[in-house]
Design a protein around this motif. Sequence first.
Motif, PDB file in Angstrom:
ATOM      1  N   TYR A 175       1.739 -26.741  20.978  1.00  0.00           N
ATOM      2  CA  TYR A 175       2.756 -26.835  19.871  1.00  0.00           C
ATOM      3  C   TYR A 175       3.201 -28.250  19.915  1.00  0.00           C
ATOM      4  N   ALA A 176       3.700 -28.792  18.816  1.00  0.00           N
ATOM      5  CA  ALA A 176       4.292 -30.118  18.649  1.00  0.00           C
ATOM      6  C   ALA A 176       5.327 -30.079  17.609  1.00  0.00           C
ATOM      7  N   HIS A 177       6.092 -30.740  17.797  1.00  0.00           N
ATOM      8  CA  HIS A 177       7.637 -30.832  16.894  1.00  0.00           C
ATOM      9  C   HIS A 177       7.334 -32.355  16.621  1.00  0.00           C
ATOM     10  N   ILE A 178       7.040 -32.890  15.575  1.00  0.00           N
ATOM     11  CA  ILE A 178       6.978 -34.381  15.325  1.00  0.00           C
ATOM     12  C   ILE A 178       8.150 -34.833  14.518  1.00  0.00           C
ATOM     13  N   SER A 179       8.792 -35.982  14.968  1.00  0.00           N
ATOM     14  CA  SER A 179       9.913 -36.801  14.344  1.00  0.00           C
ATOM     15  C   SER A 179       9.585 -37.764  13.451  1.00  0.00           C
ATOM     16  N   ASP A 197      10.023 -33.743  10.212  1.00  0.00           N
ATOM     17  CA  ASP A 197      10.811 -32.537  10.949  1.00  0.00           C
ATOM     18  C   ASP A 197       9.704 -31.532  10.776  1.00  0.00           C
ATOM     19  N   SER A 198       8.628 -32.065  11.249  1.00  0.00           N
ATOM     20  CA  SER A 198       7.446 -30.965  11.418  1.00  0.00           C
ATOM     21  C   SER A 198       7.098 -30.126  12.550  1.00  0.00           C
ATOM     22  N   HIS A 199       6.624 -29.020  12.185  1.00  0.00           N
ATOM     23  CA  HIS A 199       6.139 -27.948  13.316  1.00  0.00           C
ATOM     24  C   HIS A 199       4.625 -27.809  13.331  1.00  0.00           C
ATOM     25  N   LEU A 200       3.713 -27.810  14.515  1.00  0.00           N
ATOM     26  CA  LEU A 200       2.283 -27.685  14.517  1.00  0.00           C
ATOM     27  C   LEU A 200       2.206 -26.779  15.634  1.00  0.00           C
ATOM     28  N   LEU A 201       1.376 -25.715  15.202  1.00  0.00           N
ATOM     29  CA  LEU A 201       0.793 -24.671  16.219  1.00  0.00           C
ATOM     30  C   LEU A 201      -0.633 -24.543  16.148  1.00  0.00           C
ATOM     31  N   ASN A 202      -1.433 -24.826  17.323  1.00  0.00           N
ATOM     32  CA  ASN A 202      -2.841 -24.663  17.157  1.00  0.00           C
ATOM     33  C   ASN A 202      -3.189 -23.717  18.553  1.00  0.00           C
ATOM     34  N   ALA A 203      -3.817 -22.801  18.315  1.00  0.00           N
ATOM     35  CA  ALA A 203      -4.167 -21.846  19.485  1.00  0.00           C
ATOM     36  C   ALA A 203      -5.667 -21.446  19.309  1.00  0.00           C
ATOM     37  N   SER A 204      -6.566 -21.794  20.710  1.00  0.00           N
ATOM     38  CA  SER A 204      -7.763 -21.424  20.506  1.00  0.00           C
ATOM     39  C   SER A 204      -8.205 -20.562  21.707  1.00  0.00           C
ATOM     40  N   ALA A 206     -11.920 -19.104  23.863  1.00  0.00           N
ATOM     41  CA  ALA A 206     -13.047 -19.529  24.009  1.00  0.00           C
ATOM     42  C   ALA A 206     -13.861 -18.119  24.318  1.00  0.00           C
ATOM     43  N   LEU A 207     -14.807 -17.892  23.821  1.00  0.00           N
ATOM     44  CA  LEU A 207     -15.774 -16.605  23.889  1.00  0.00           C
ATOM     45  C   LEU A 207     -17.303 -17.209  24.320  1.00  0.00           C
ATOM     46  N   PRO A 208     -17.943 -16.243  24.814  1.00  0.00           N
ATOM     47  CA  PRO A 208     -19.145 -16.547  25.155  1.00  0.00           C
ATOM     48  C   PRO A 208     -20.029 -17.380  24.207  1.00  0.00           C
ATOM     49  N   ALA A 209     -19.919 -16.857  22.779  1.00  0.00           N
ATOM     50  CA  ALA A 209     -20.594 -17.567  21.875  1.00  0.00           C
ATOM     51  C   ALA A 209     -20.086 -18.696  21.136  1.00  0.00           C
ATOM     52  N   GLY A 210     -18.871 -19.052  21.561  1.00  0.00           N
ATOM     53  CA  GLY A 210     -18.016 -20.079  20.892  1.00  0.00           C
ATOM     54  C   GLY A 210     -16.757 -19.874  20.920  1.00  0.00           C
ATOM     55  N   THR A 211     -15.984 -20.661  20.212  1.00  0.00           N
ATOM     56  CA  THR A 211     -14.424 -20.807  20.146  1.00  0.00           C
ATOM     57  C   THR A 211     -13.699 -20.411  18.886  1.00  0.00           C
ATOM     58  N   VAL A 212     -12.868 -19.752  18.695  1.00  0.00           N
ATOM     59  CA  VAL A 212     -12.056 -19.326  17.571  1.00  0.00           C
ATOM     60  C   VAL A 212     -10.805 -19.873  17.669  1.00  0.00           C
ATOM     61  N   THR A 213     -10.107 -20.609  16.785  1.00  0.00           N
ATOM     62  CA  THR A 213      -9.008 -21.172  16.724  1.00  0.00           C
ATOM     63  C   THR A 213      -8.156 -20.788  15.376  1.00  0.00           C
ATOM     64  N   GLY A 214      -6.800 -20.659  15.723  1.00  0.00           N
ATOM     65  CA  GLY A 214      -5.944 -20.292  14.540  1.00  0.00           C
ATOM     66  C   GLY A 214      -4.982 -21.463  14.591  1.00  0.00           C
ATOM     67  N   TYR A 215      -4.369 -21.763  13.248  1.00  0.00           N
ATOM     68  CA  TYR A 215      -3.401 -22.837  13.472  1.00  0.00           C
ATOM     69  C   TYR A 215      -2.561 -22.745  12.319  1.00  0.00           C
ATOM     70  N   VAL A 216      -1.301 -23.176  12.415  1.00  0.00           N
ATOM     71  CA  VAL A 216      -0.084 -23.219  11.377  1.00  0.00           C
ATOM     72  C   VAL A 216       0.341 -24.617  11.594  1.00  0.00           C
ATOM     73  N   TYR A 217       0.343 -25.489  10.464  1.00  0.00           N
ATOM     74  CA  TYR A 217       0.878 -26.545  10.485  1.00  0.00           C
ATOM     75  C   TYR A 217       1.846 -26.724   9.382  1.00  0.00           C
ATOM     76  N   LEU A 218       3.236 -26.971   9.747  1.00  0.00           N
ATOM     77  CA  LEU A 218       4.455 -26.964   8.610  1.00  0.00           C
ATOM     78  C   LEU A 218       5.031 -28.323   8.856  1.00  0.00           C
ATOM     79  N   LEU A 219       4.494 -29.060   7.703  1.00  0.00           N
ATOM     80  CA  LEU A 219       4.869 -30.499   7.573  1.00  0.00           C
ATOM     81  C   LEU A 219       6.113 -30.550   6.586  1.00  0.00           C
ATOM     82  N   GLU A 220       7.095 -31.369   7.226  1.00  0.00           N
ATOM     83  CA  GLU A 220       8.077 -31.702   6.253  1.00  0.00           C
ATOM     84  C   GLU A 220       8.743 -33.123   6.470  1.00  0.00           C
ATOM     85  N   THR A 221       8.847 -33.769   5.581  1.00  0.00           N
ATOM     86  CA  THR A 221       9.347 -35.306   5.751  1.00  0.00           C
ATOM     87  C   THR A 221      10.729 -35.469   5.475  1.00  0.00           C
TER      88      THR A 221
END
Length: 417
Positions: A175-179, A197-204, A206-221
Amino acid sequence: MLIRKSLPWAISIGLFGAAAQTSFAAESFTEALSKGEAHVNLRLRYESVAEDVAAGGNKTGDALTLKTRVNFKTDRLKGFSGFLELDDVSNFAGGSNDSVNGNVADSLIADPVGTEVNQVYLAYKNWDSEFKYGRQRLTYDNHRFVGHVGWRQNEQTYDAFTIANSSIENLKLNYAHISNVNRIFGEASAVGDTEMDSHLLNASYALPAGTVTGYVYLLETDDNFAGFKRMDTDTYGIRWQGVAGDLAYNLEYATQESAGANPADYSSDYMLAEASYKLAPLTLGLGYEALGADKDGFFITPLATLFKFQGWTDMFLNKGLGNISDGINDTYFTVGGAALGMNWLLAYHSFESEQNNAAGDSDLGSEIGGMVTKSWGPYSAELRYASYSAGDSTGFNGGGLSLMDTEKVWLTLSANF
């Protein structure tokens, strides 16, 4: 707006739910300093650009620049540590538009001279988590949405609060809050910083055959500089990195809609499909990337390391948005290998717009490129070349976009101590 306000609380609850004690290192502040590590990085680069201009003829630019980086990280004291990194960029020869020197008659090489605090942050490790507050490097996945633009001499860093957690086996939460975004153009540029005033969420996971990642990036200047409000976007995506024997592949889909005070009102999509196959002694690659557009706007990636995508000549930066109003479809092929103690790579890109321009055309040209790299001890060297051919793309020129035949050469020497 509810999801924006609730994200920090949701992350905090999840992280503090699985507390585990951490072993601490230094016993005092003095010891934390004395056990700290200092490093020096030097990167000398010659870059040359030759490009046609719409009015006829051509213009050129070249620059010999040196980035000197010095950093220091303390040892941990009761879970806390500090980090400080200073960068200096000097220009020794050549003539180019470095984005702030006013030499607009020369080609752009965006490596302005100056000395800056590149990173300075306080970190805390505990509960299978690391918390950072301050100016820091921030990258997610392949840098397509969040990157540090490490290719340029003045790196992009973020004034942010970040959390990285691995309490659950195989699951990584970020998770990141960017100022503020400290962009590559430096403190002397009017667009060198973007307040946010942005919020970033990235979750991954790991599985035997690879990695699944989901993300939400909410950018606000929060910055009123003209054009920055175009960055106000909500992006939701999913990514799969798979491996099957000698075959590695990436599949990704994201959707984006305008948010906040964005002057555009749109919804658009992003797609990526790429694969590489080891066929000794070569590695073959094939990929397709599509940044969409609709009649009211187009998919953008304003925090990306754009140099990694759509070829090396940076023809589609579009003031840092990474797309054009008609969208971009990039089909690319690569082949690489090793010989004589060096690694080499050849690449070809074919570009088309997702939507035809007013003249009914979709050709955005093509690019060929190649590079050779070698490392020995603390040193490394790289020679890189790229040539863009505009094809029938002149109908797209305008609105700050100029697609003209362009050649670039880079010779880079680095040392890390």
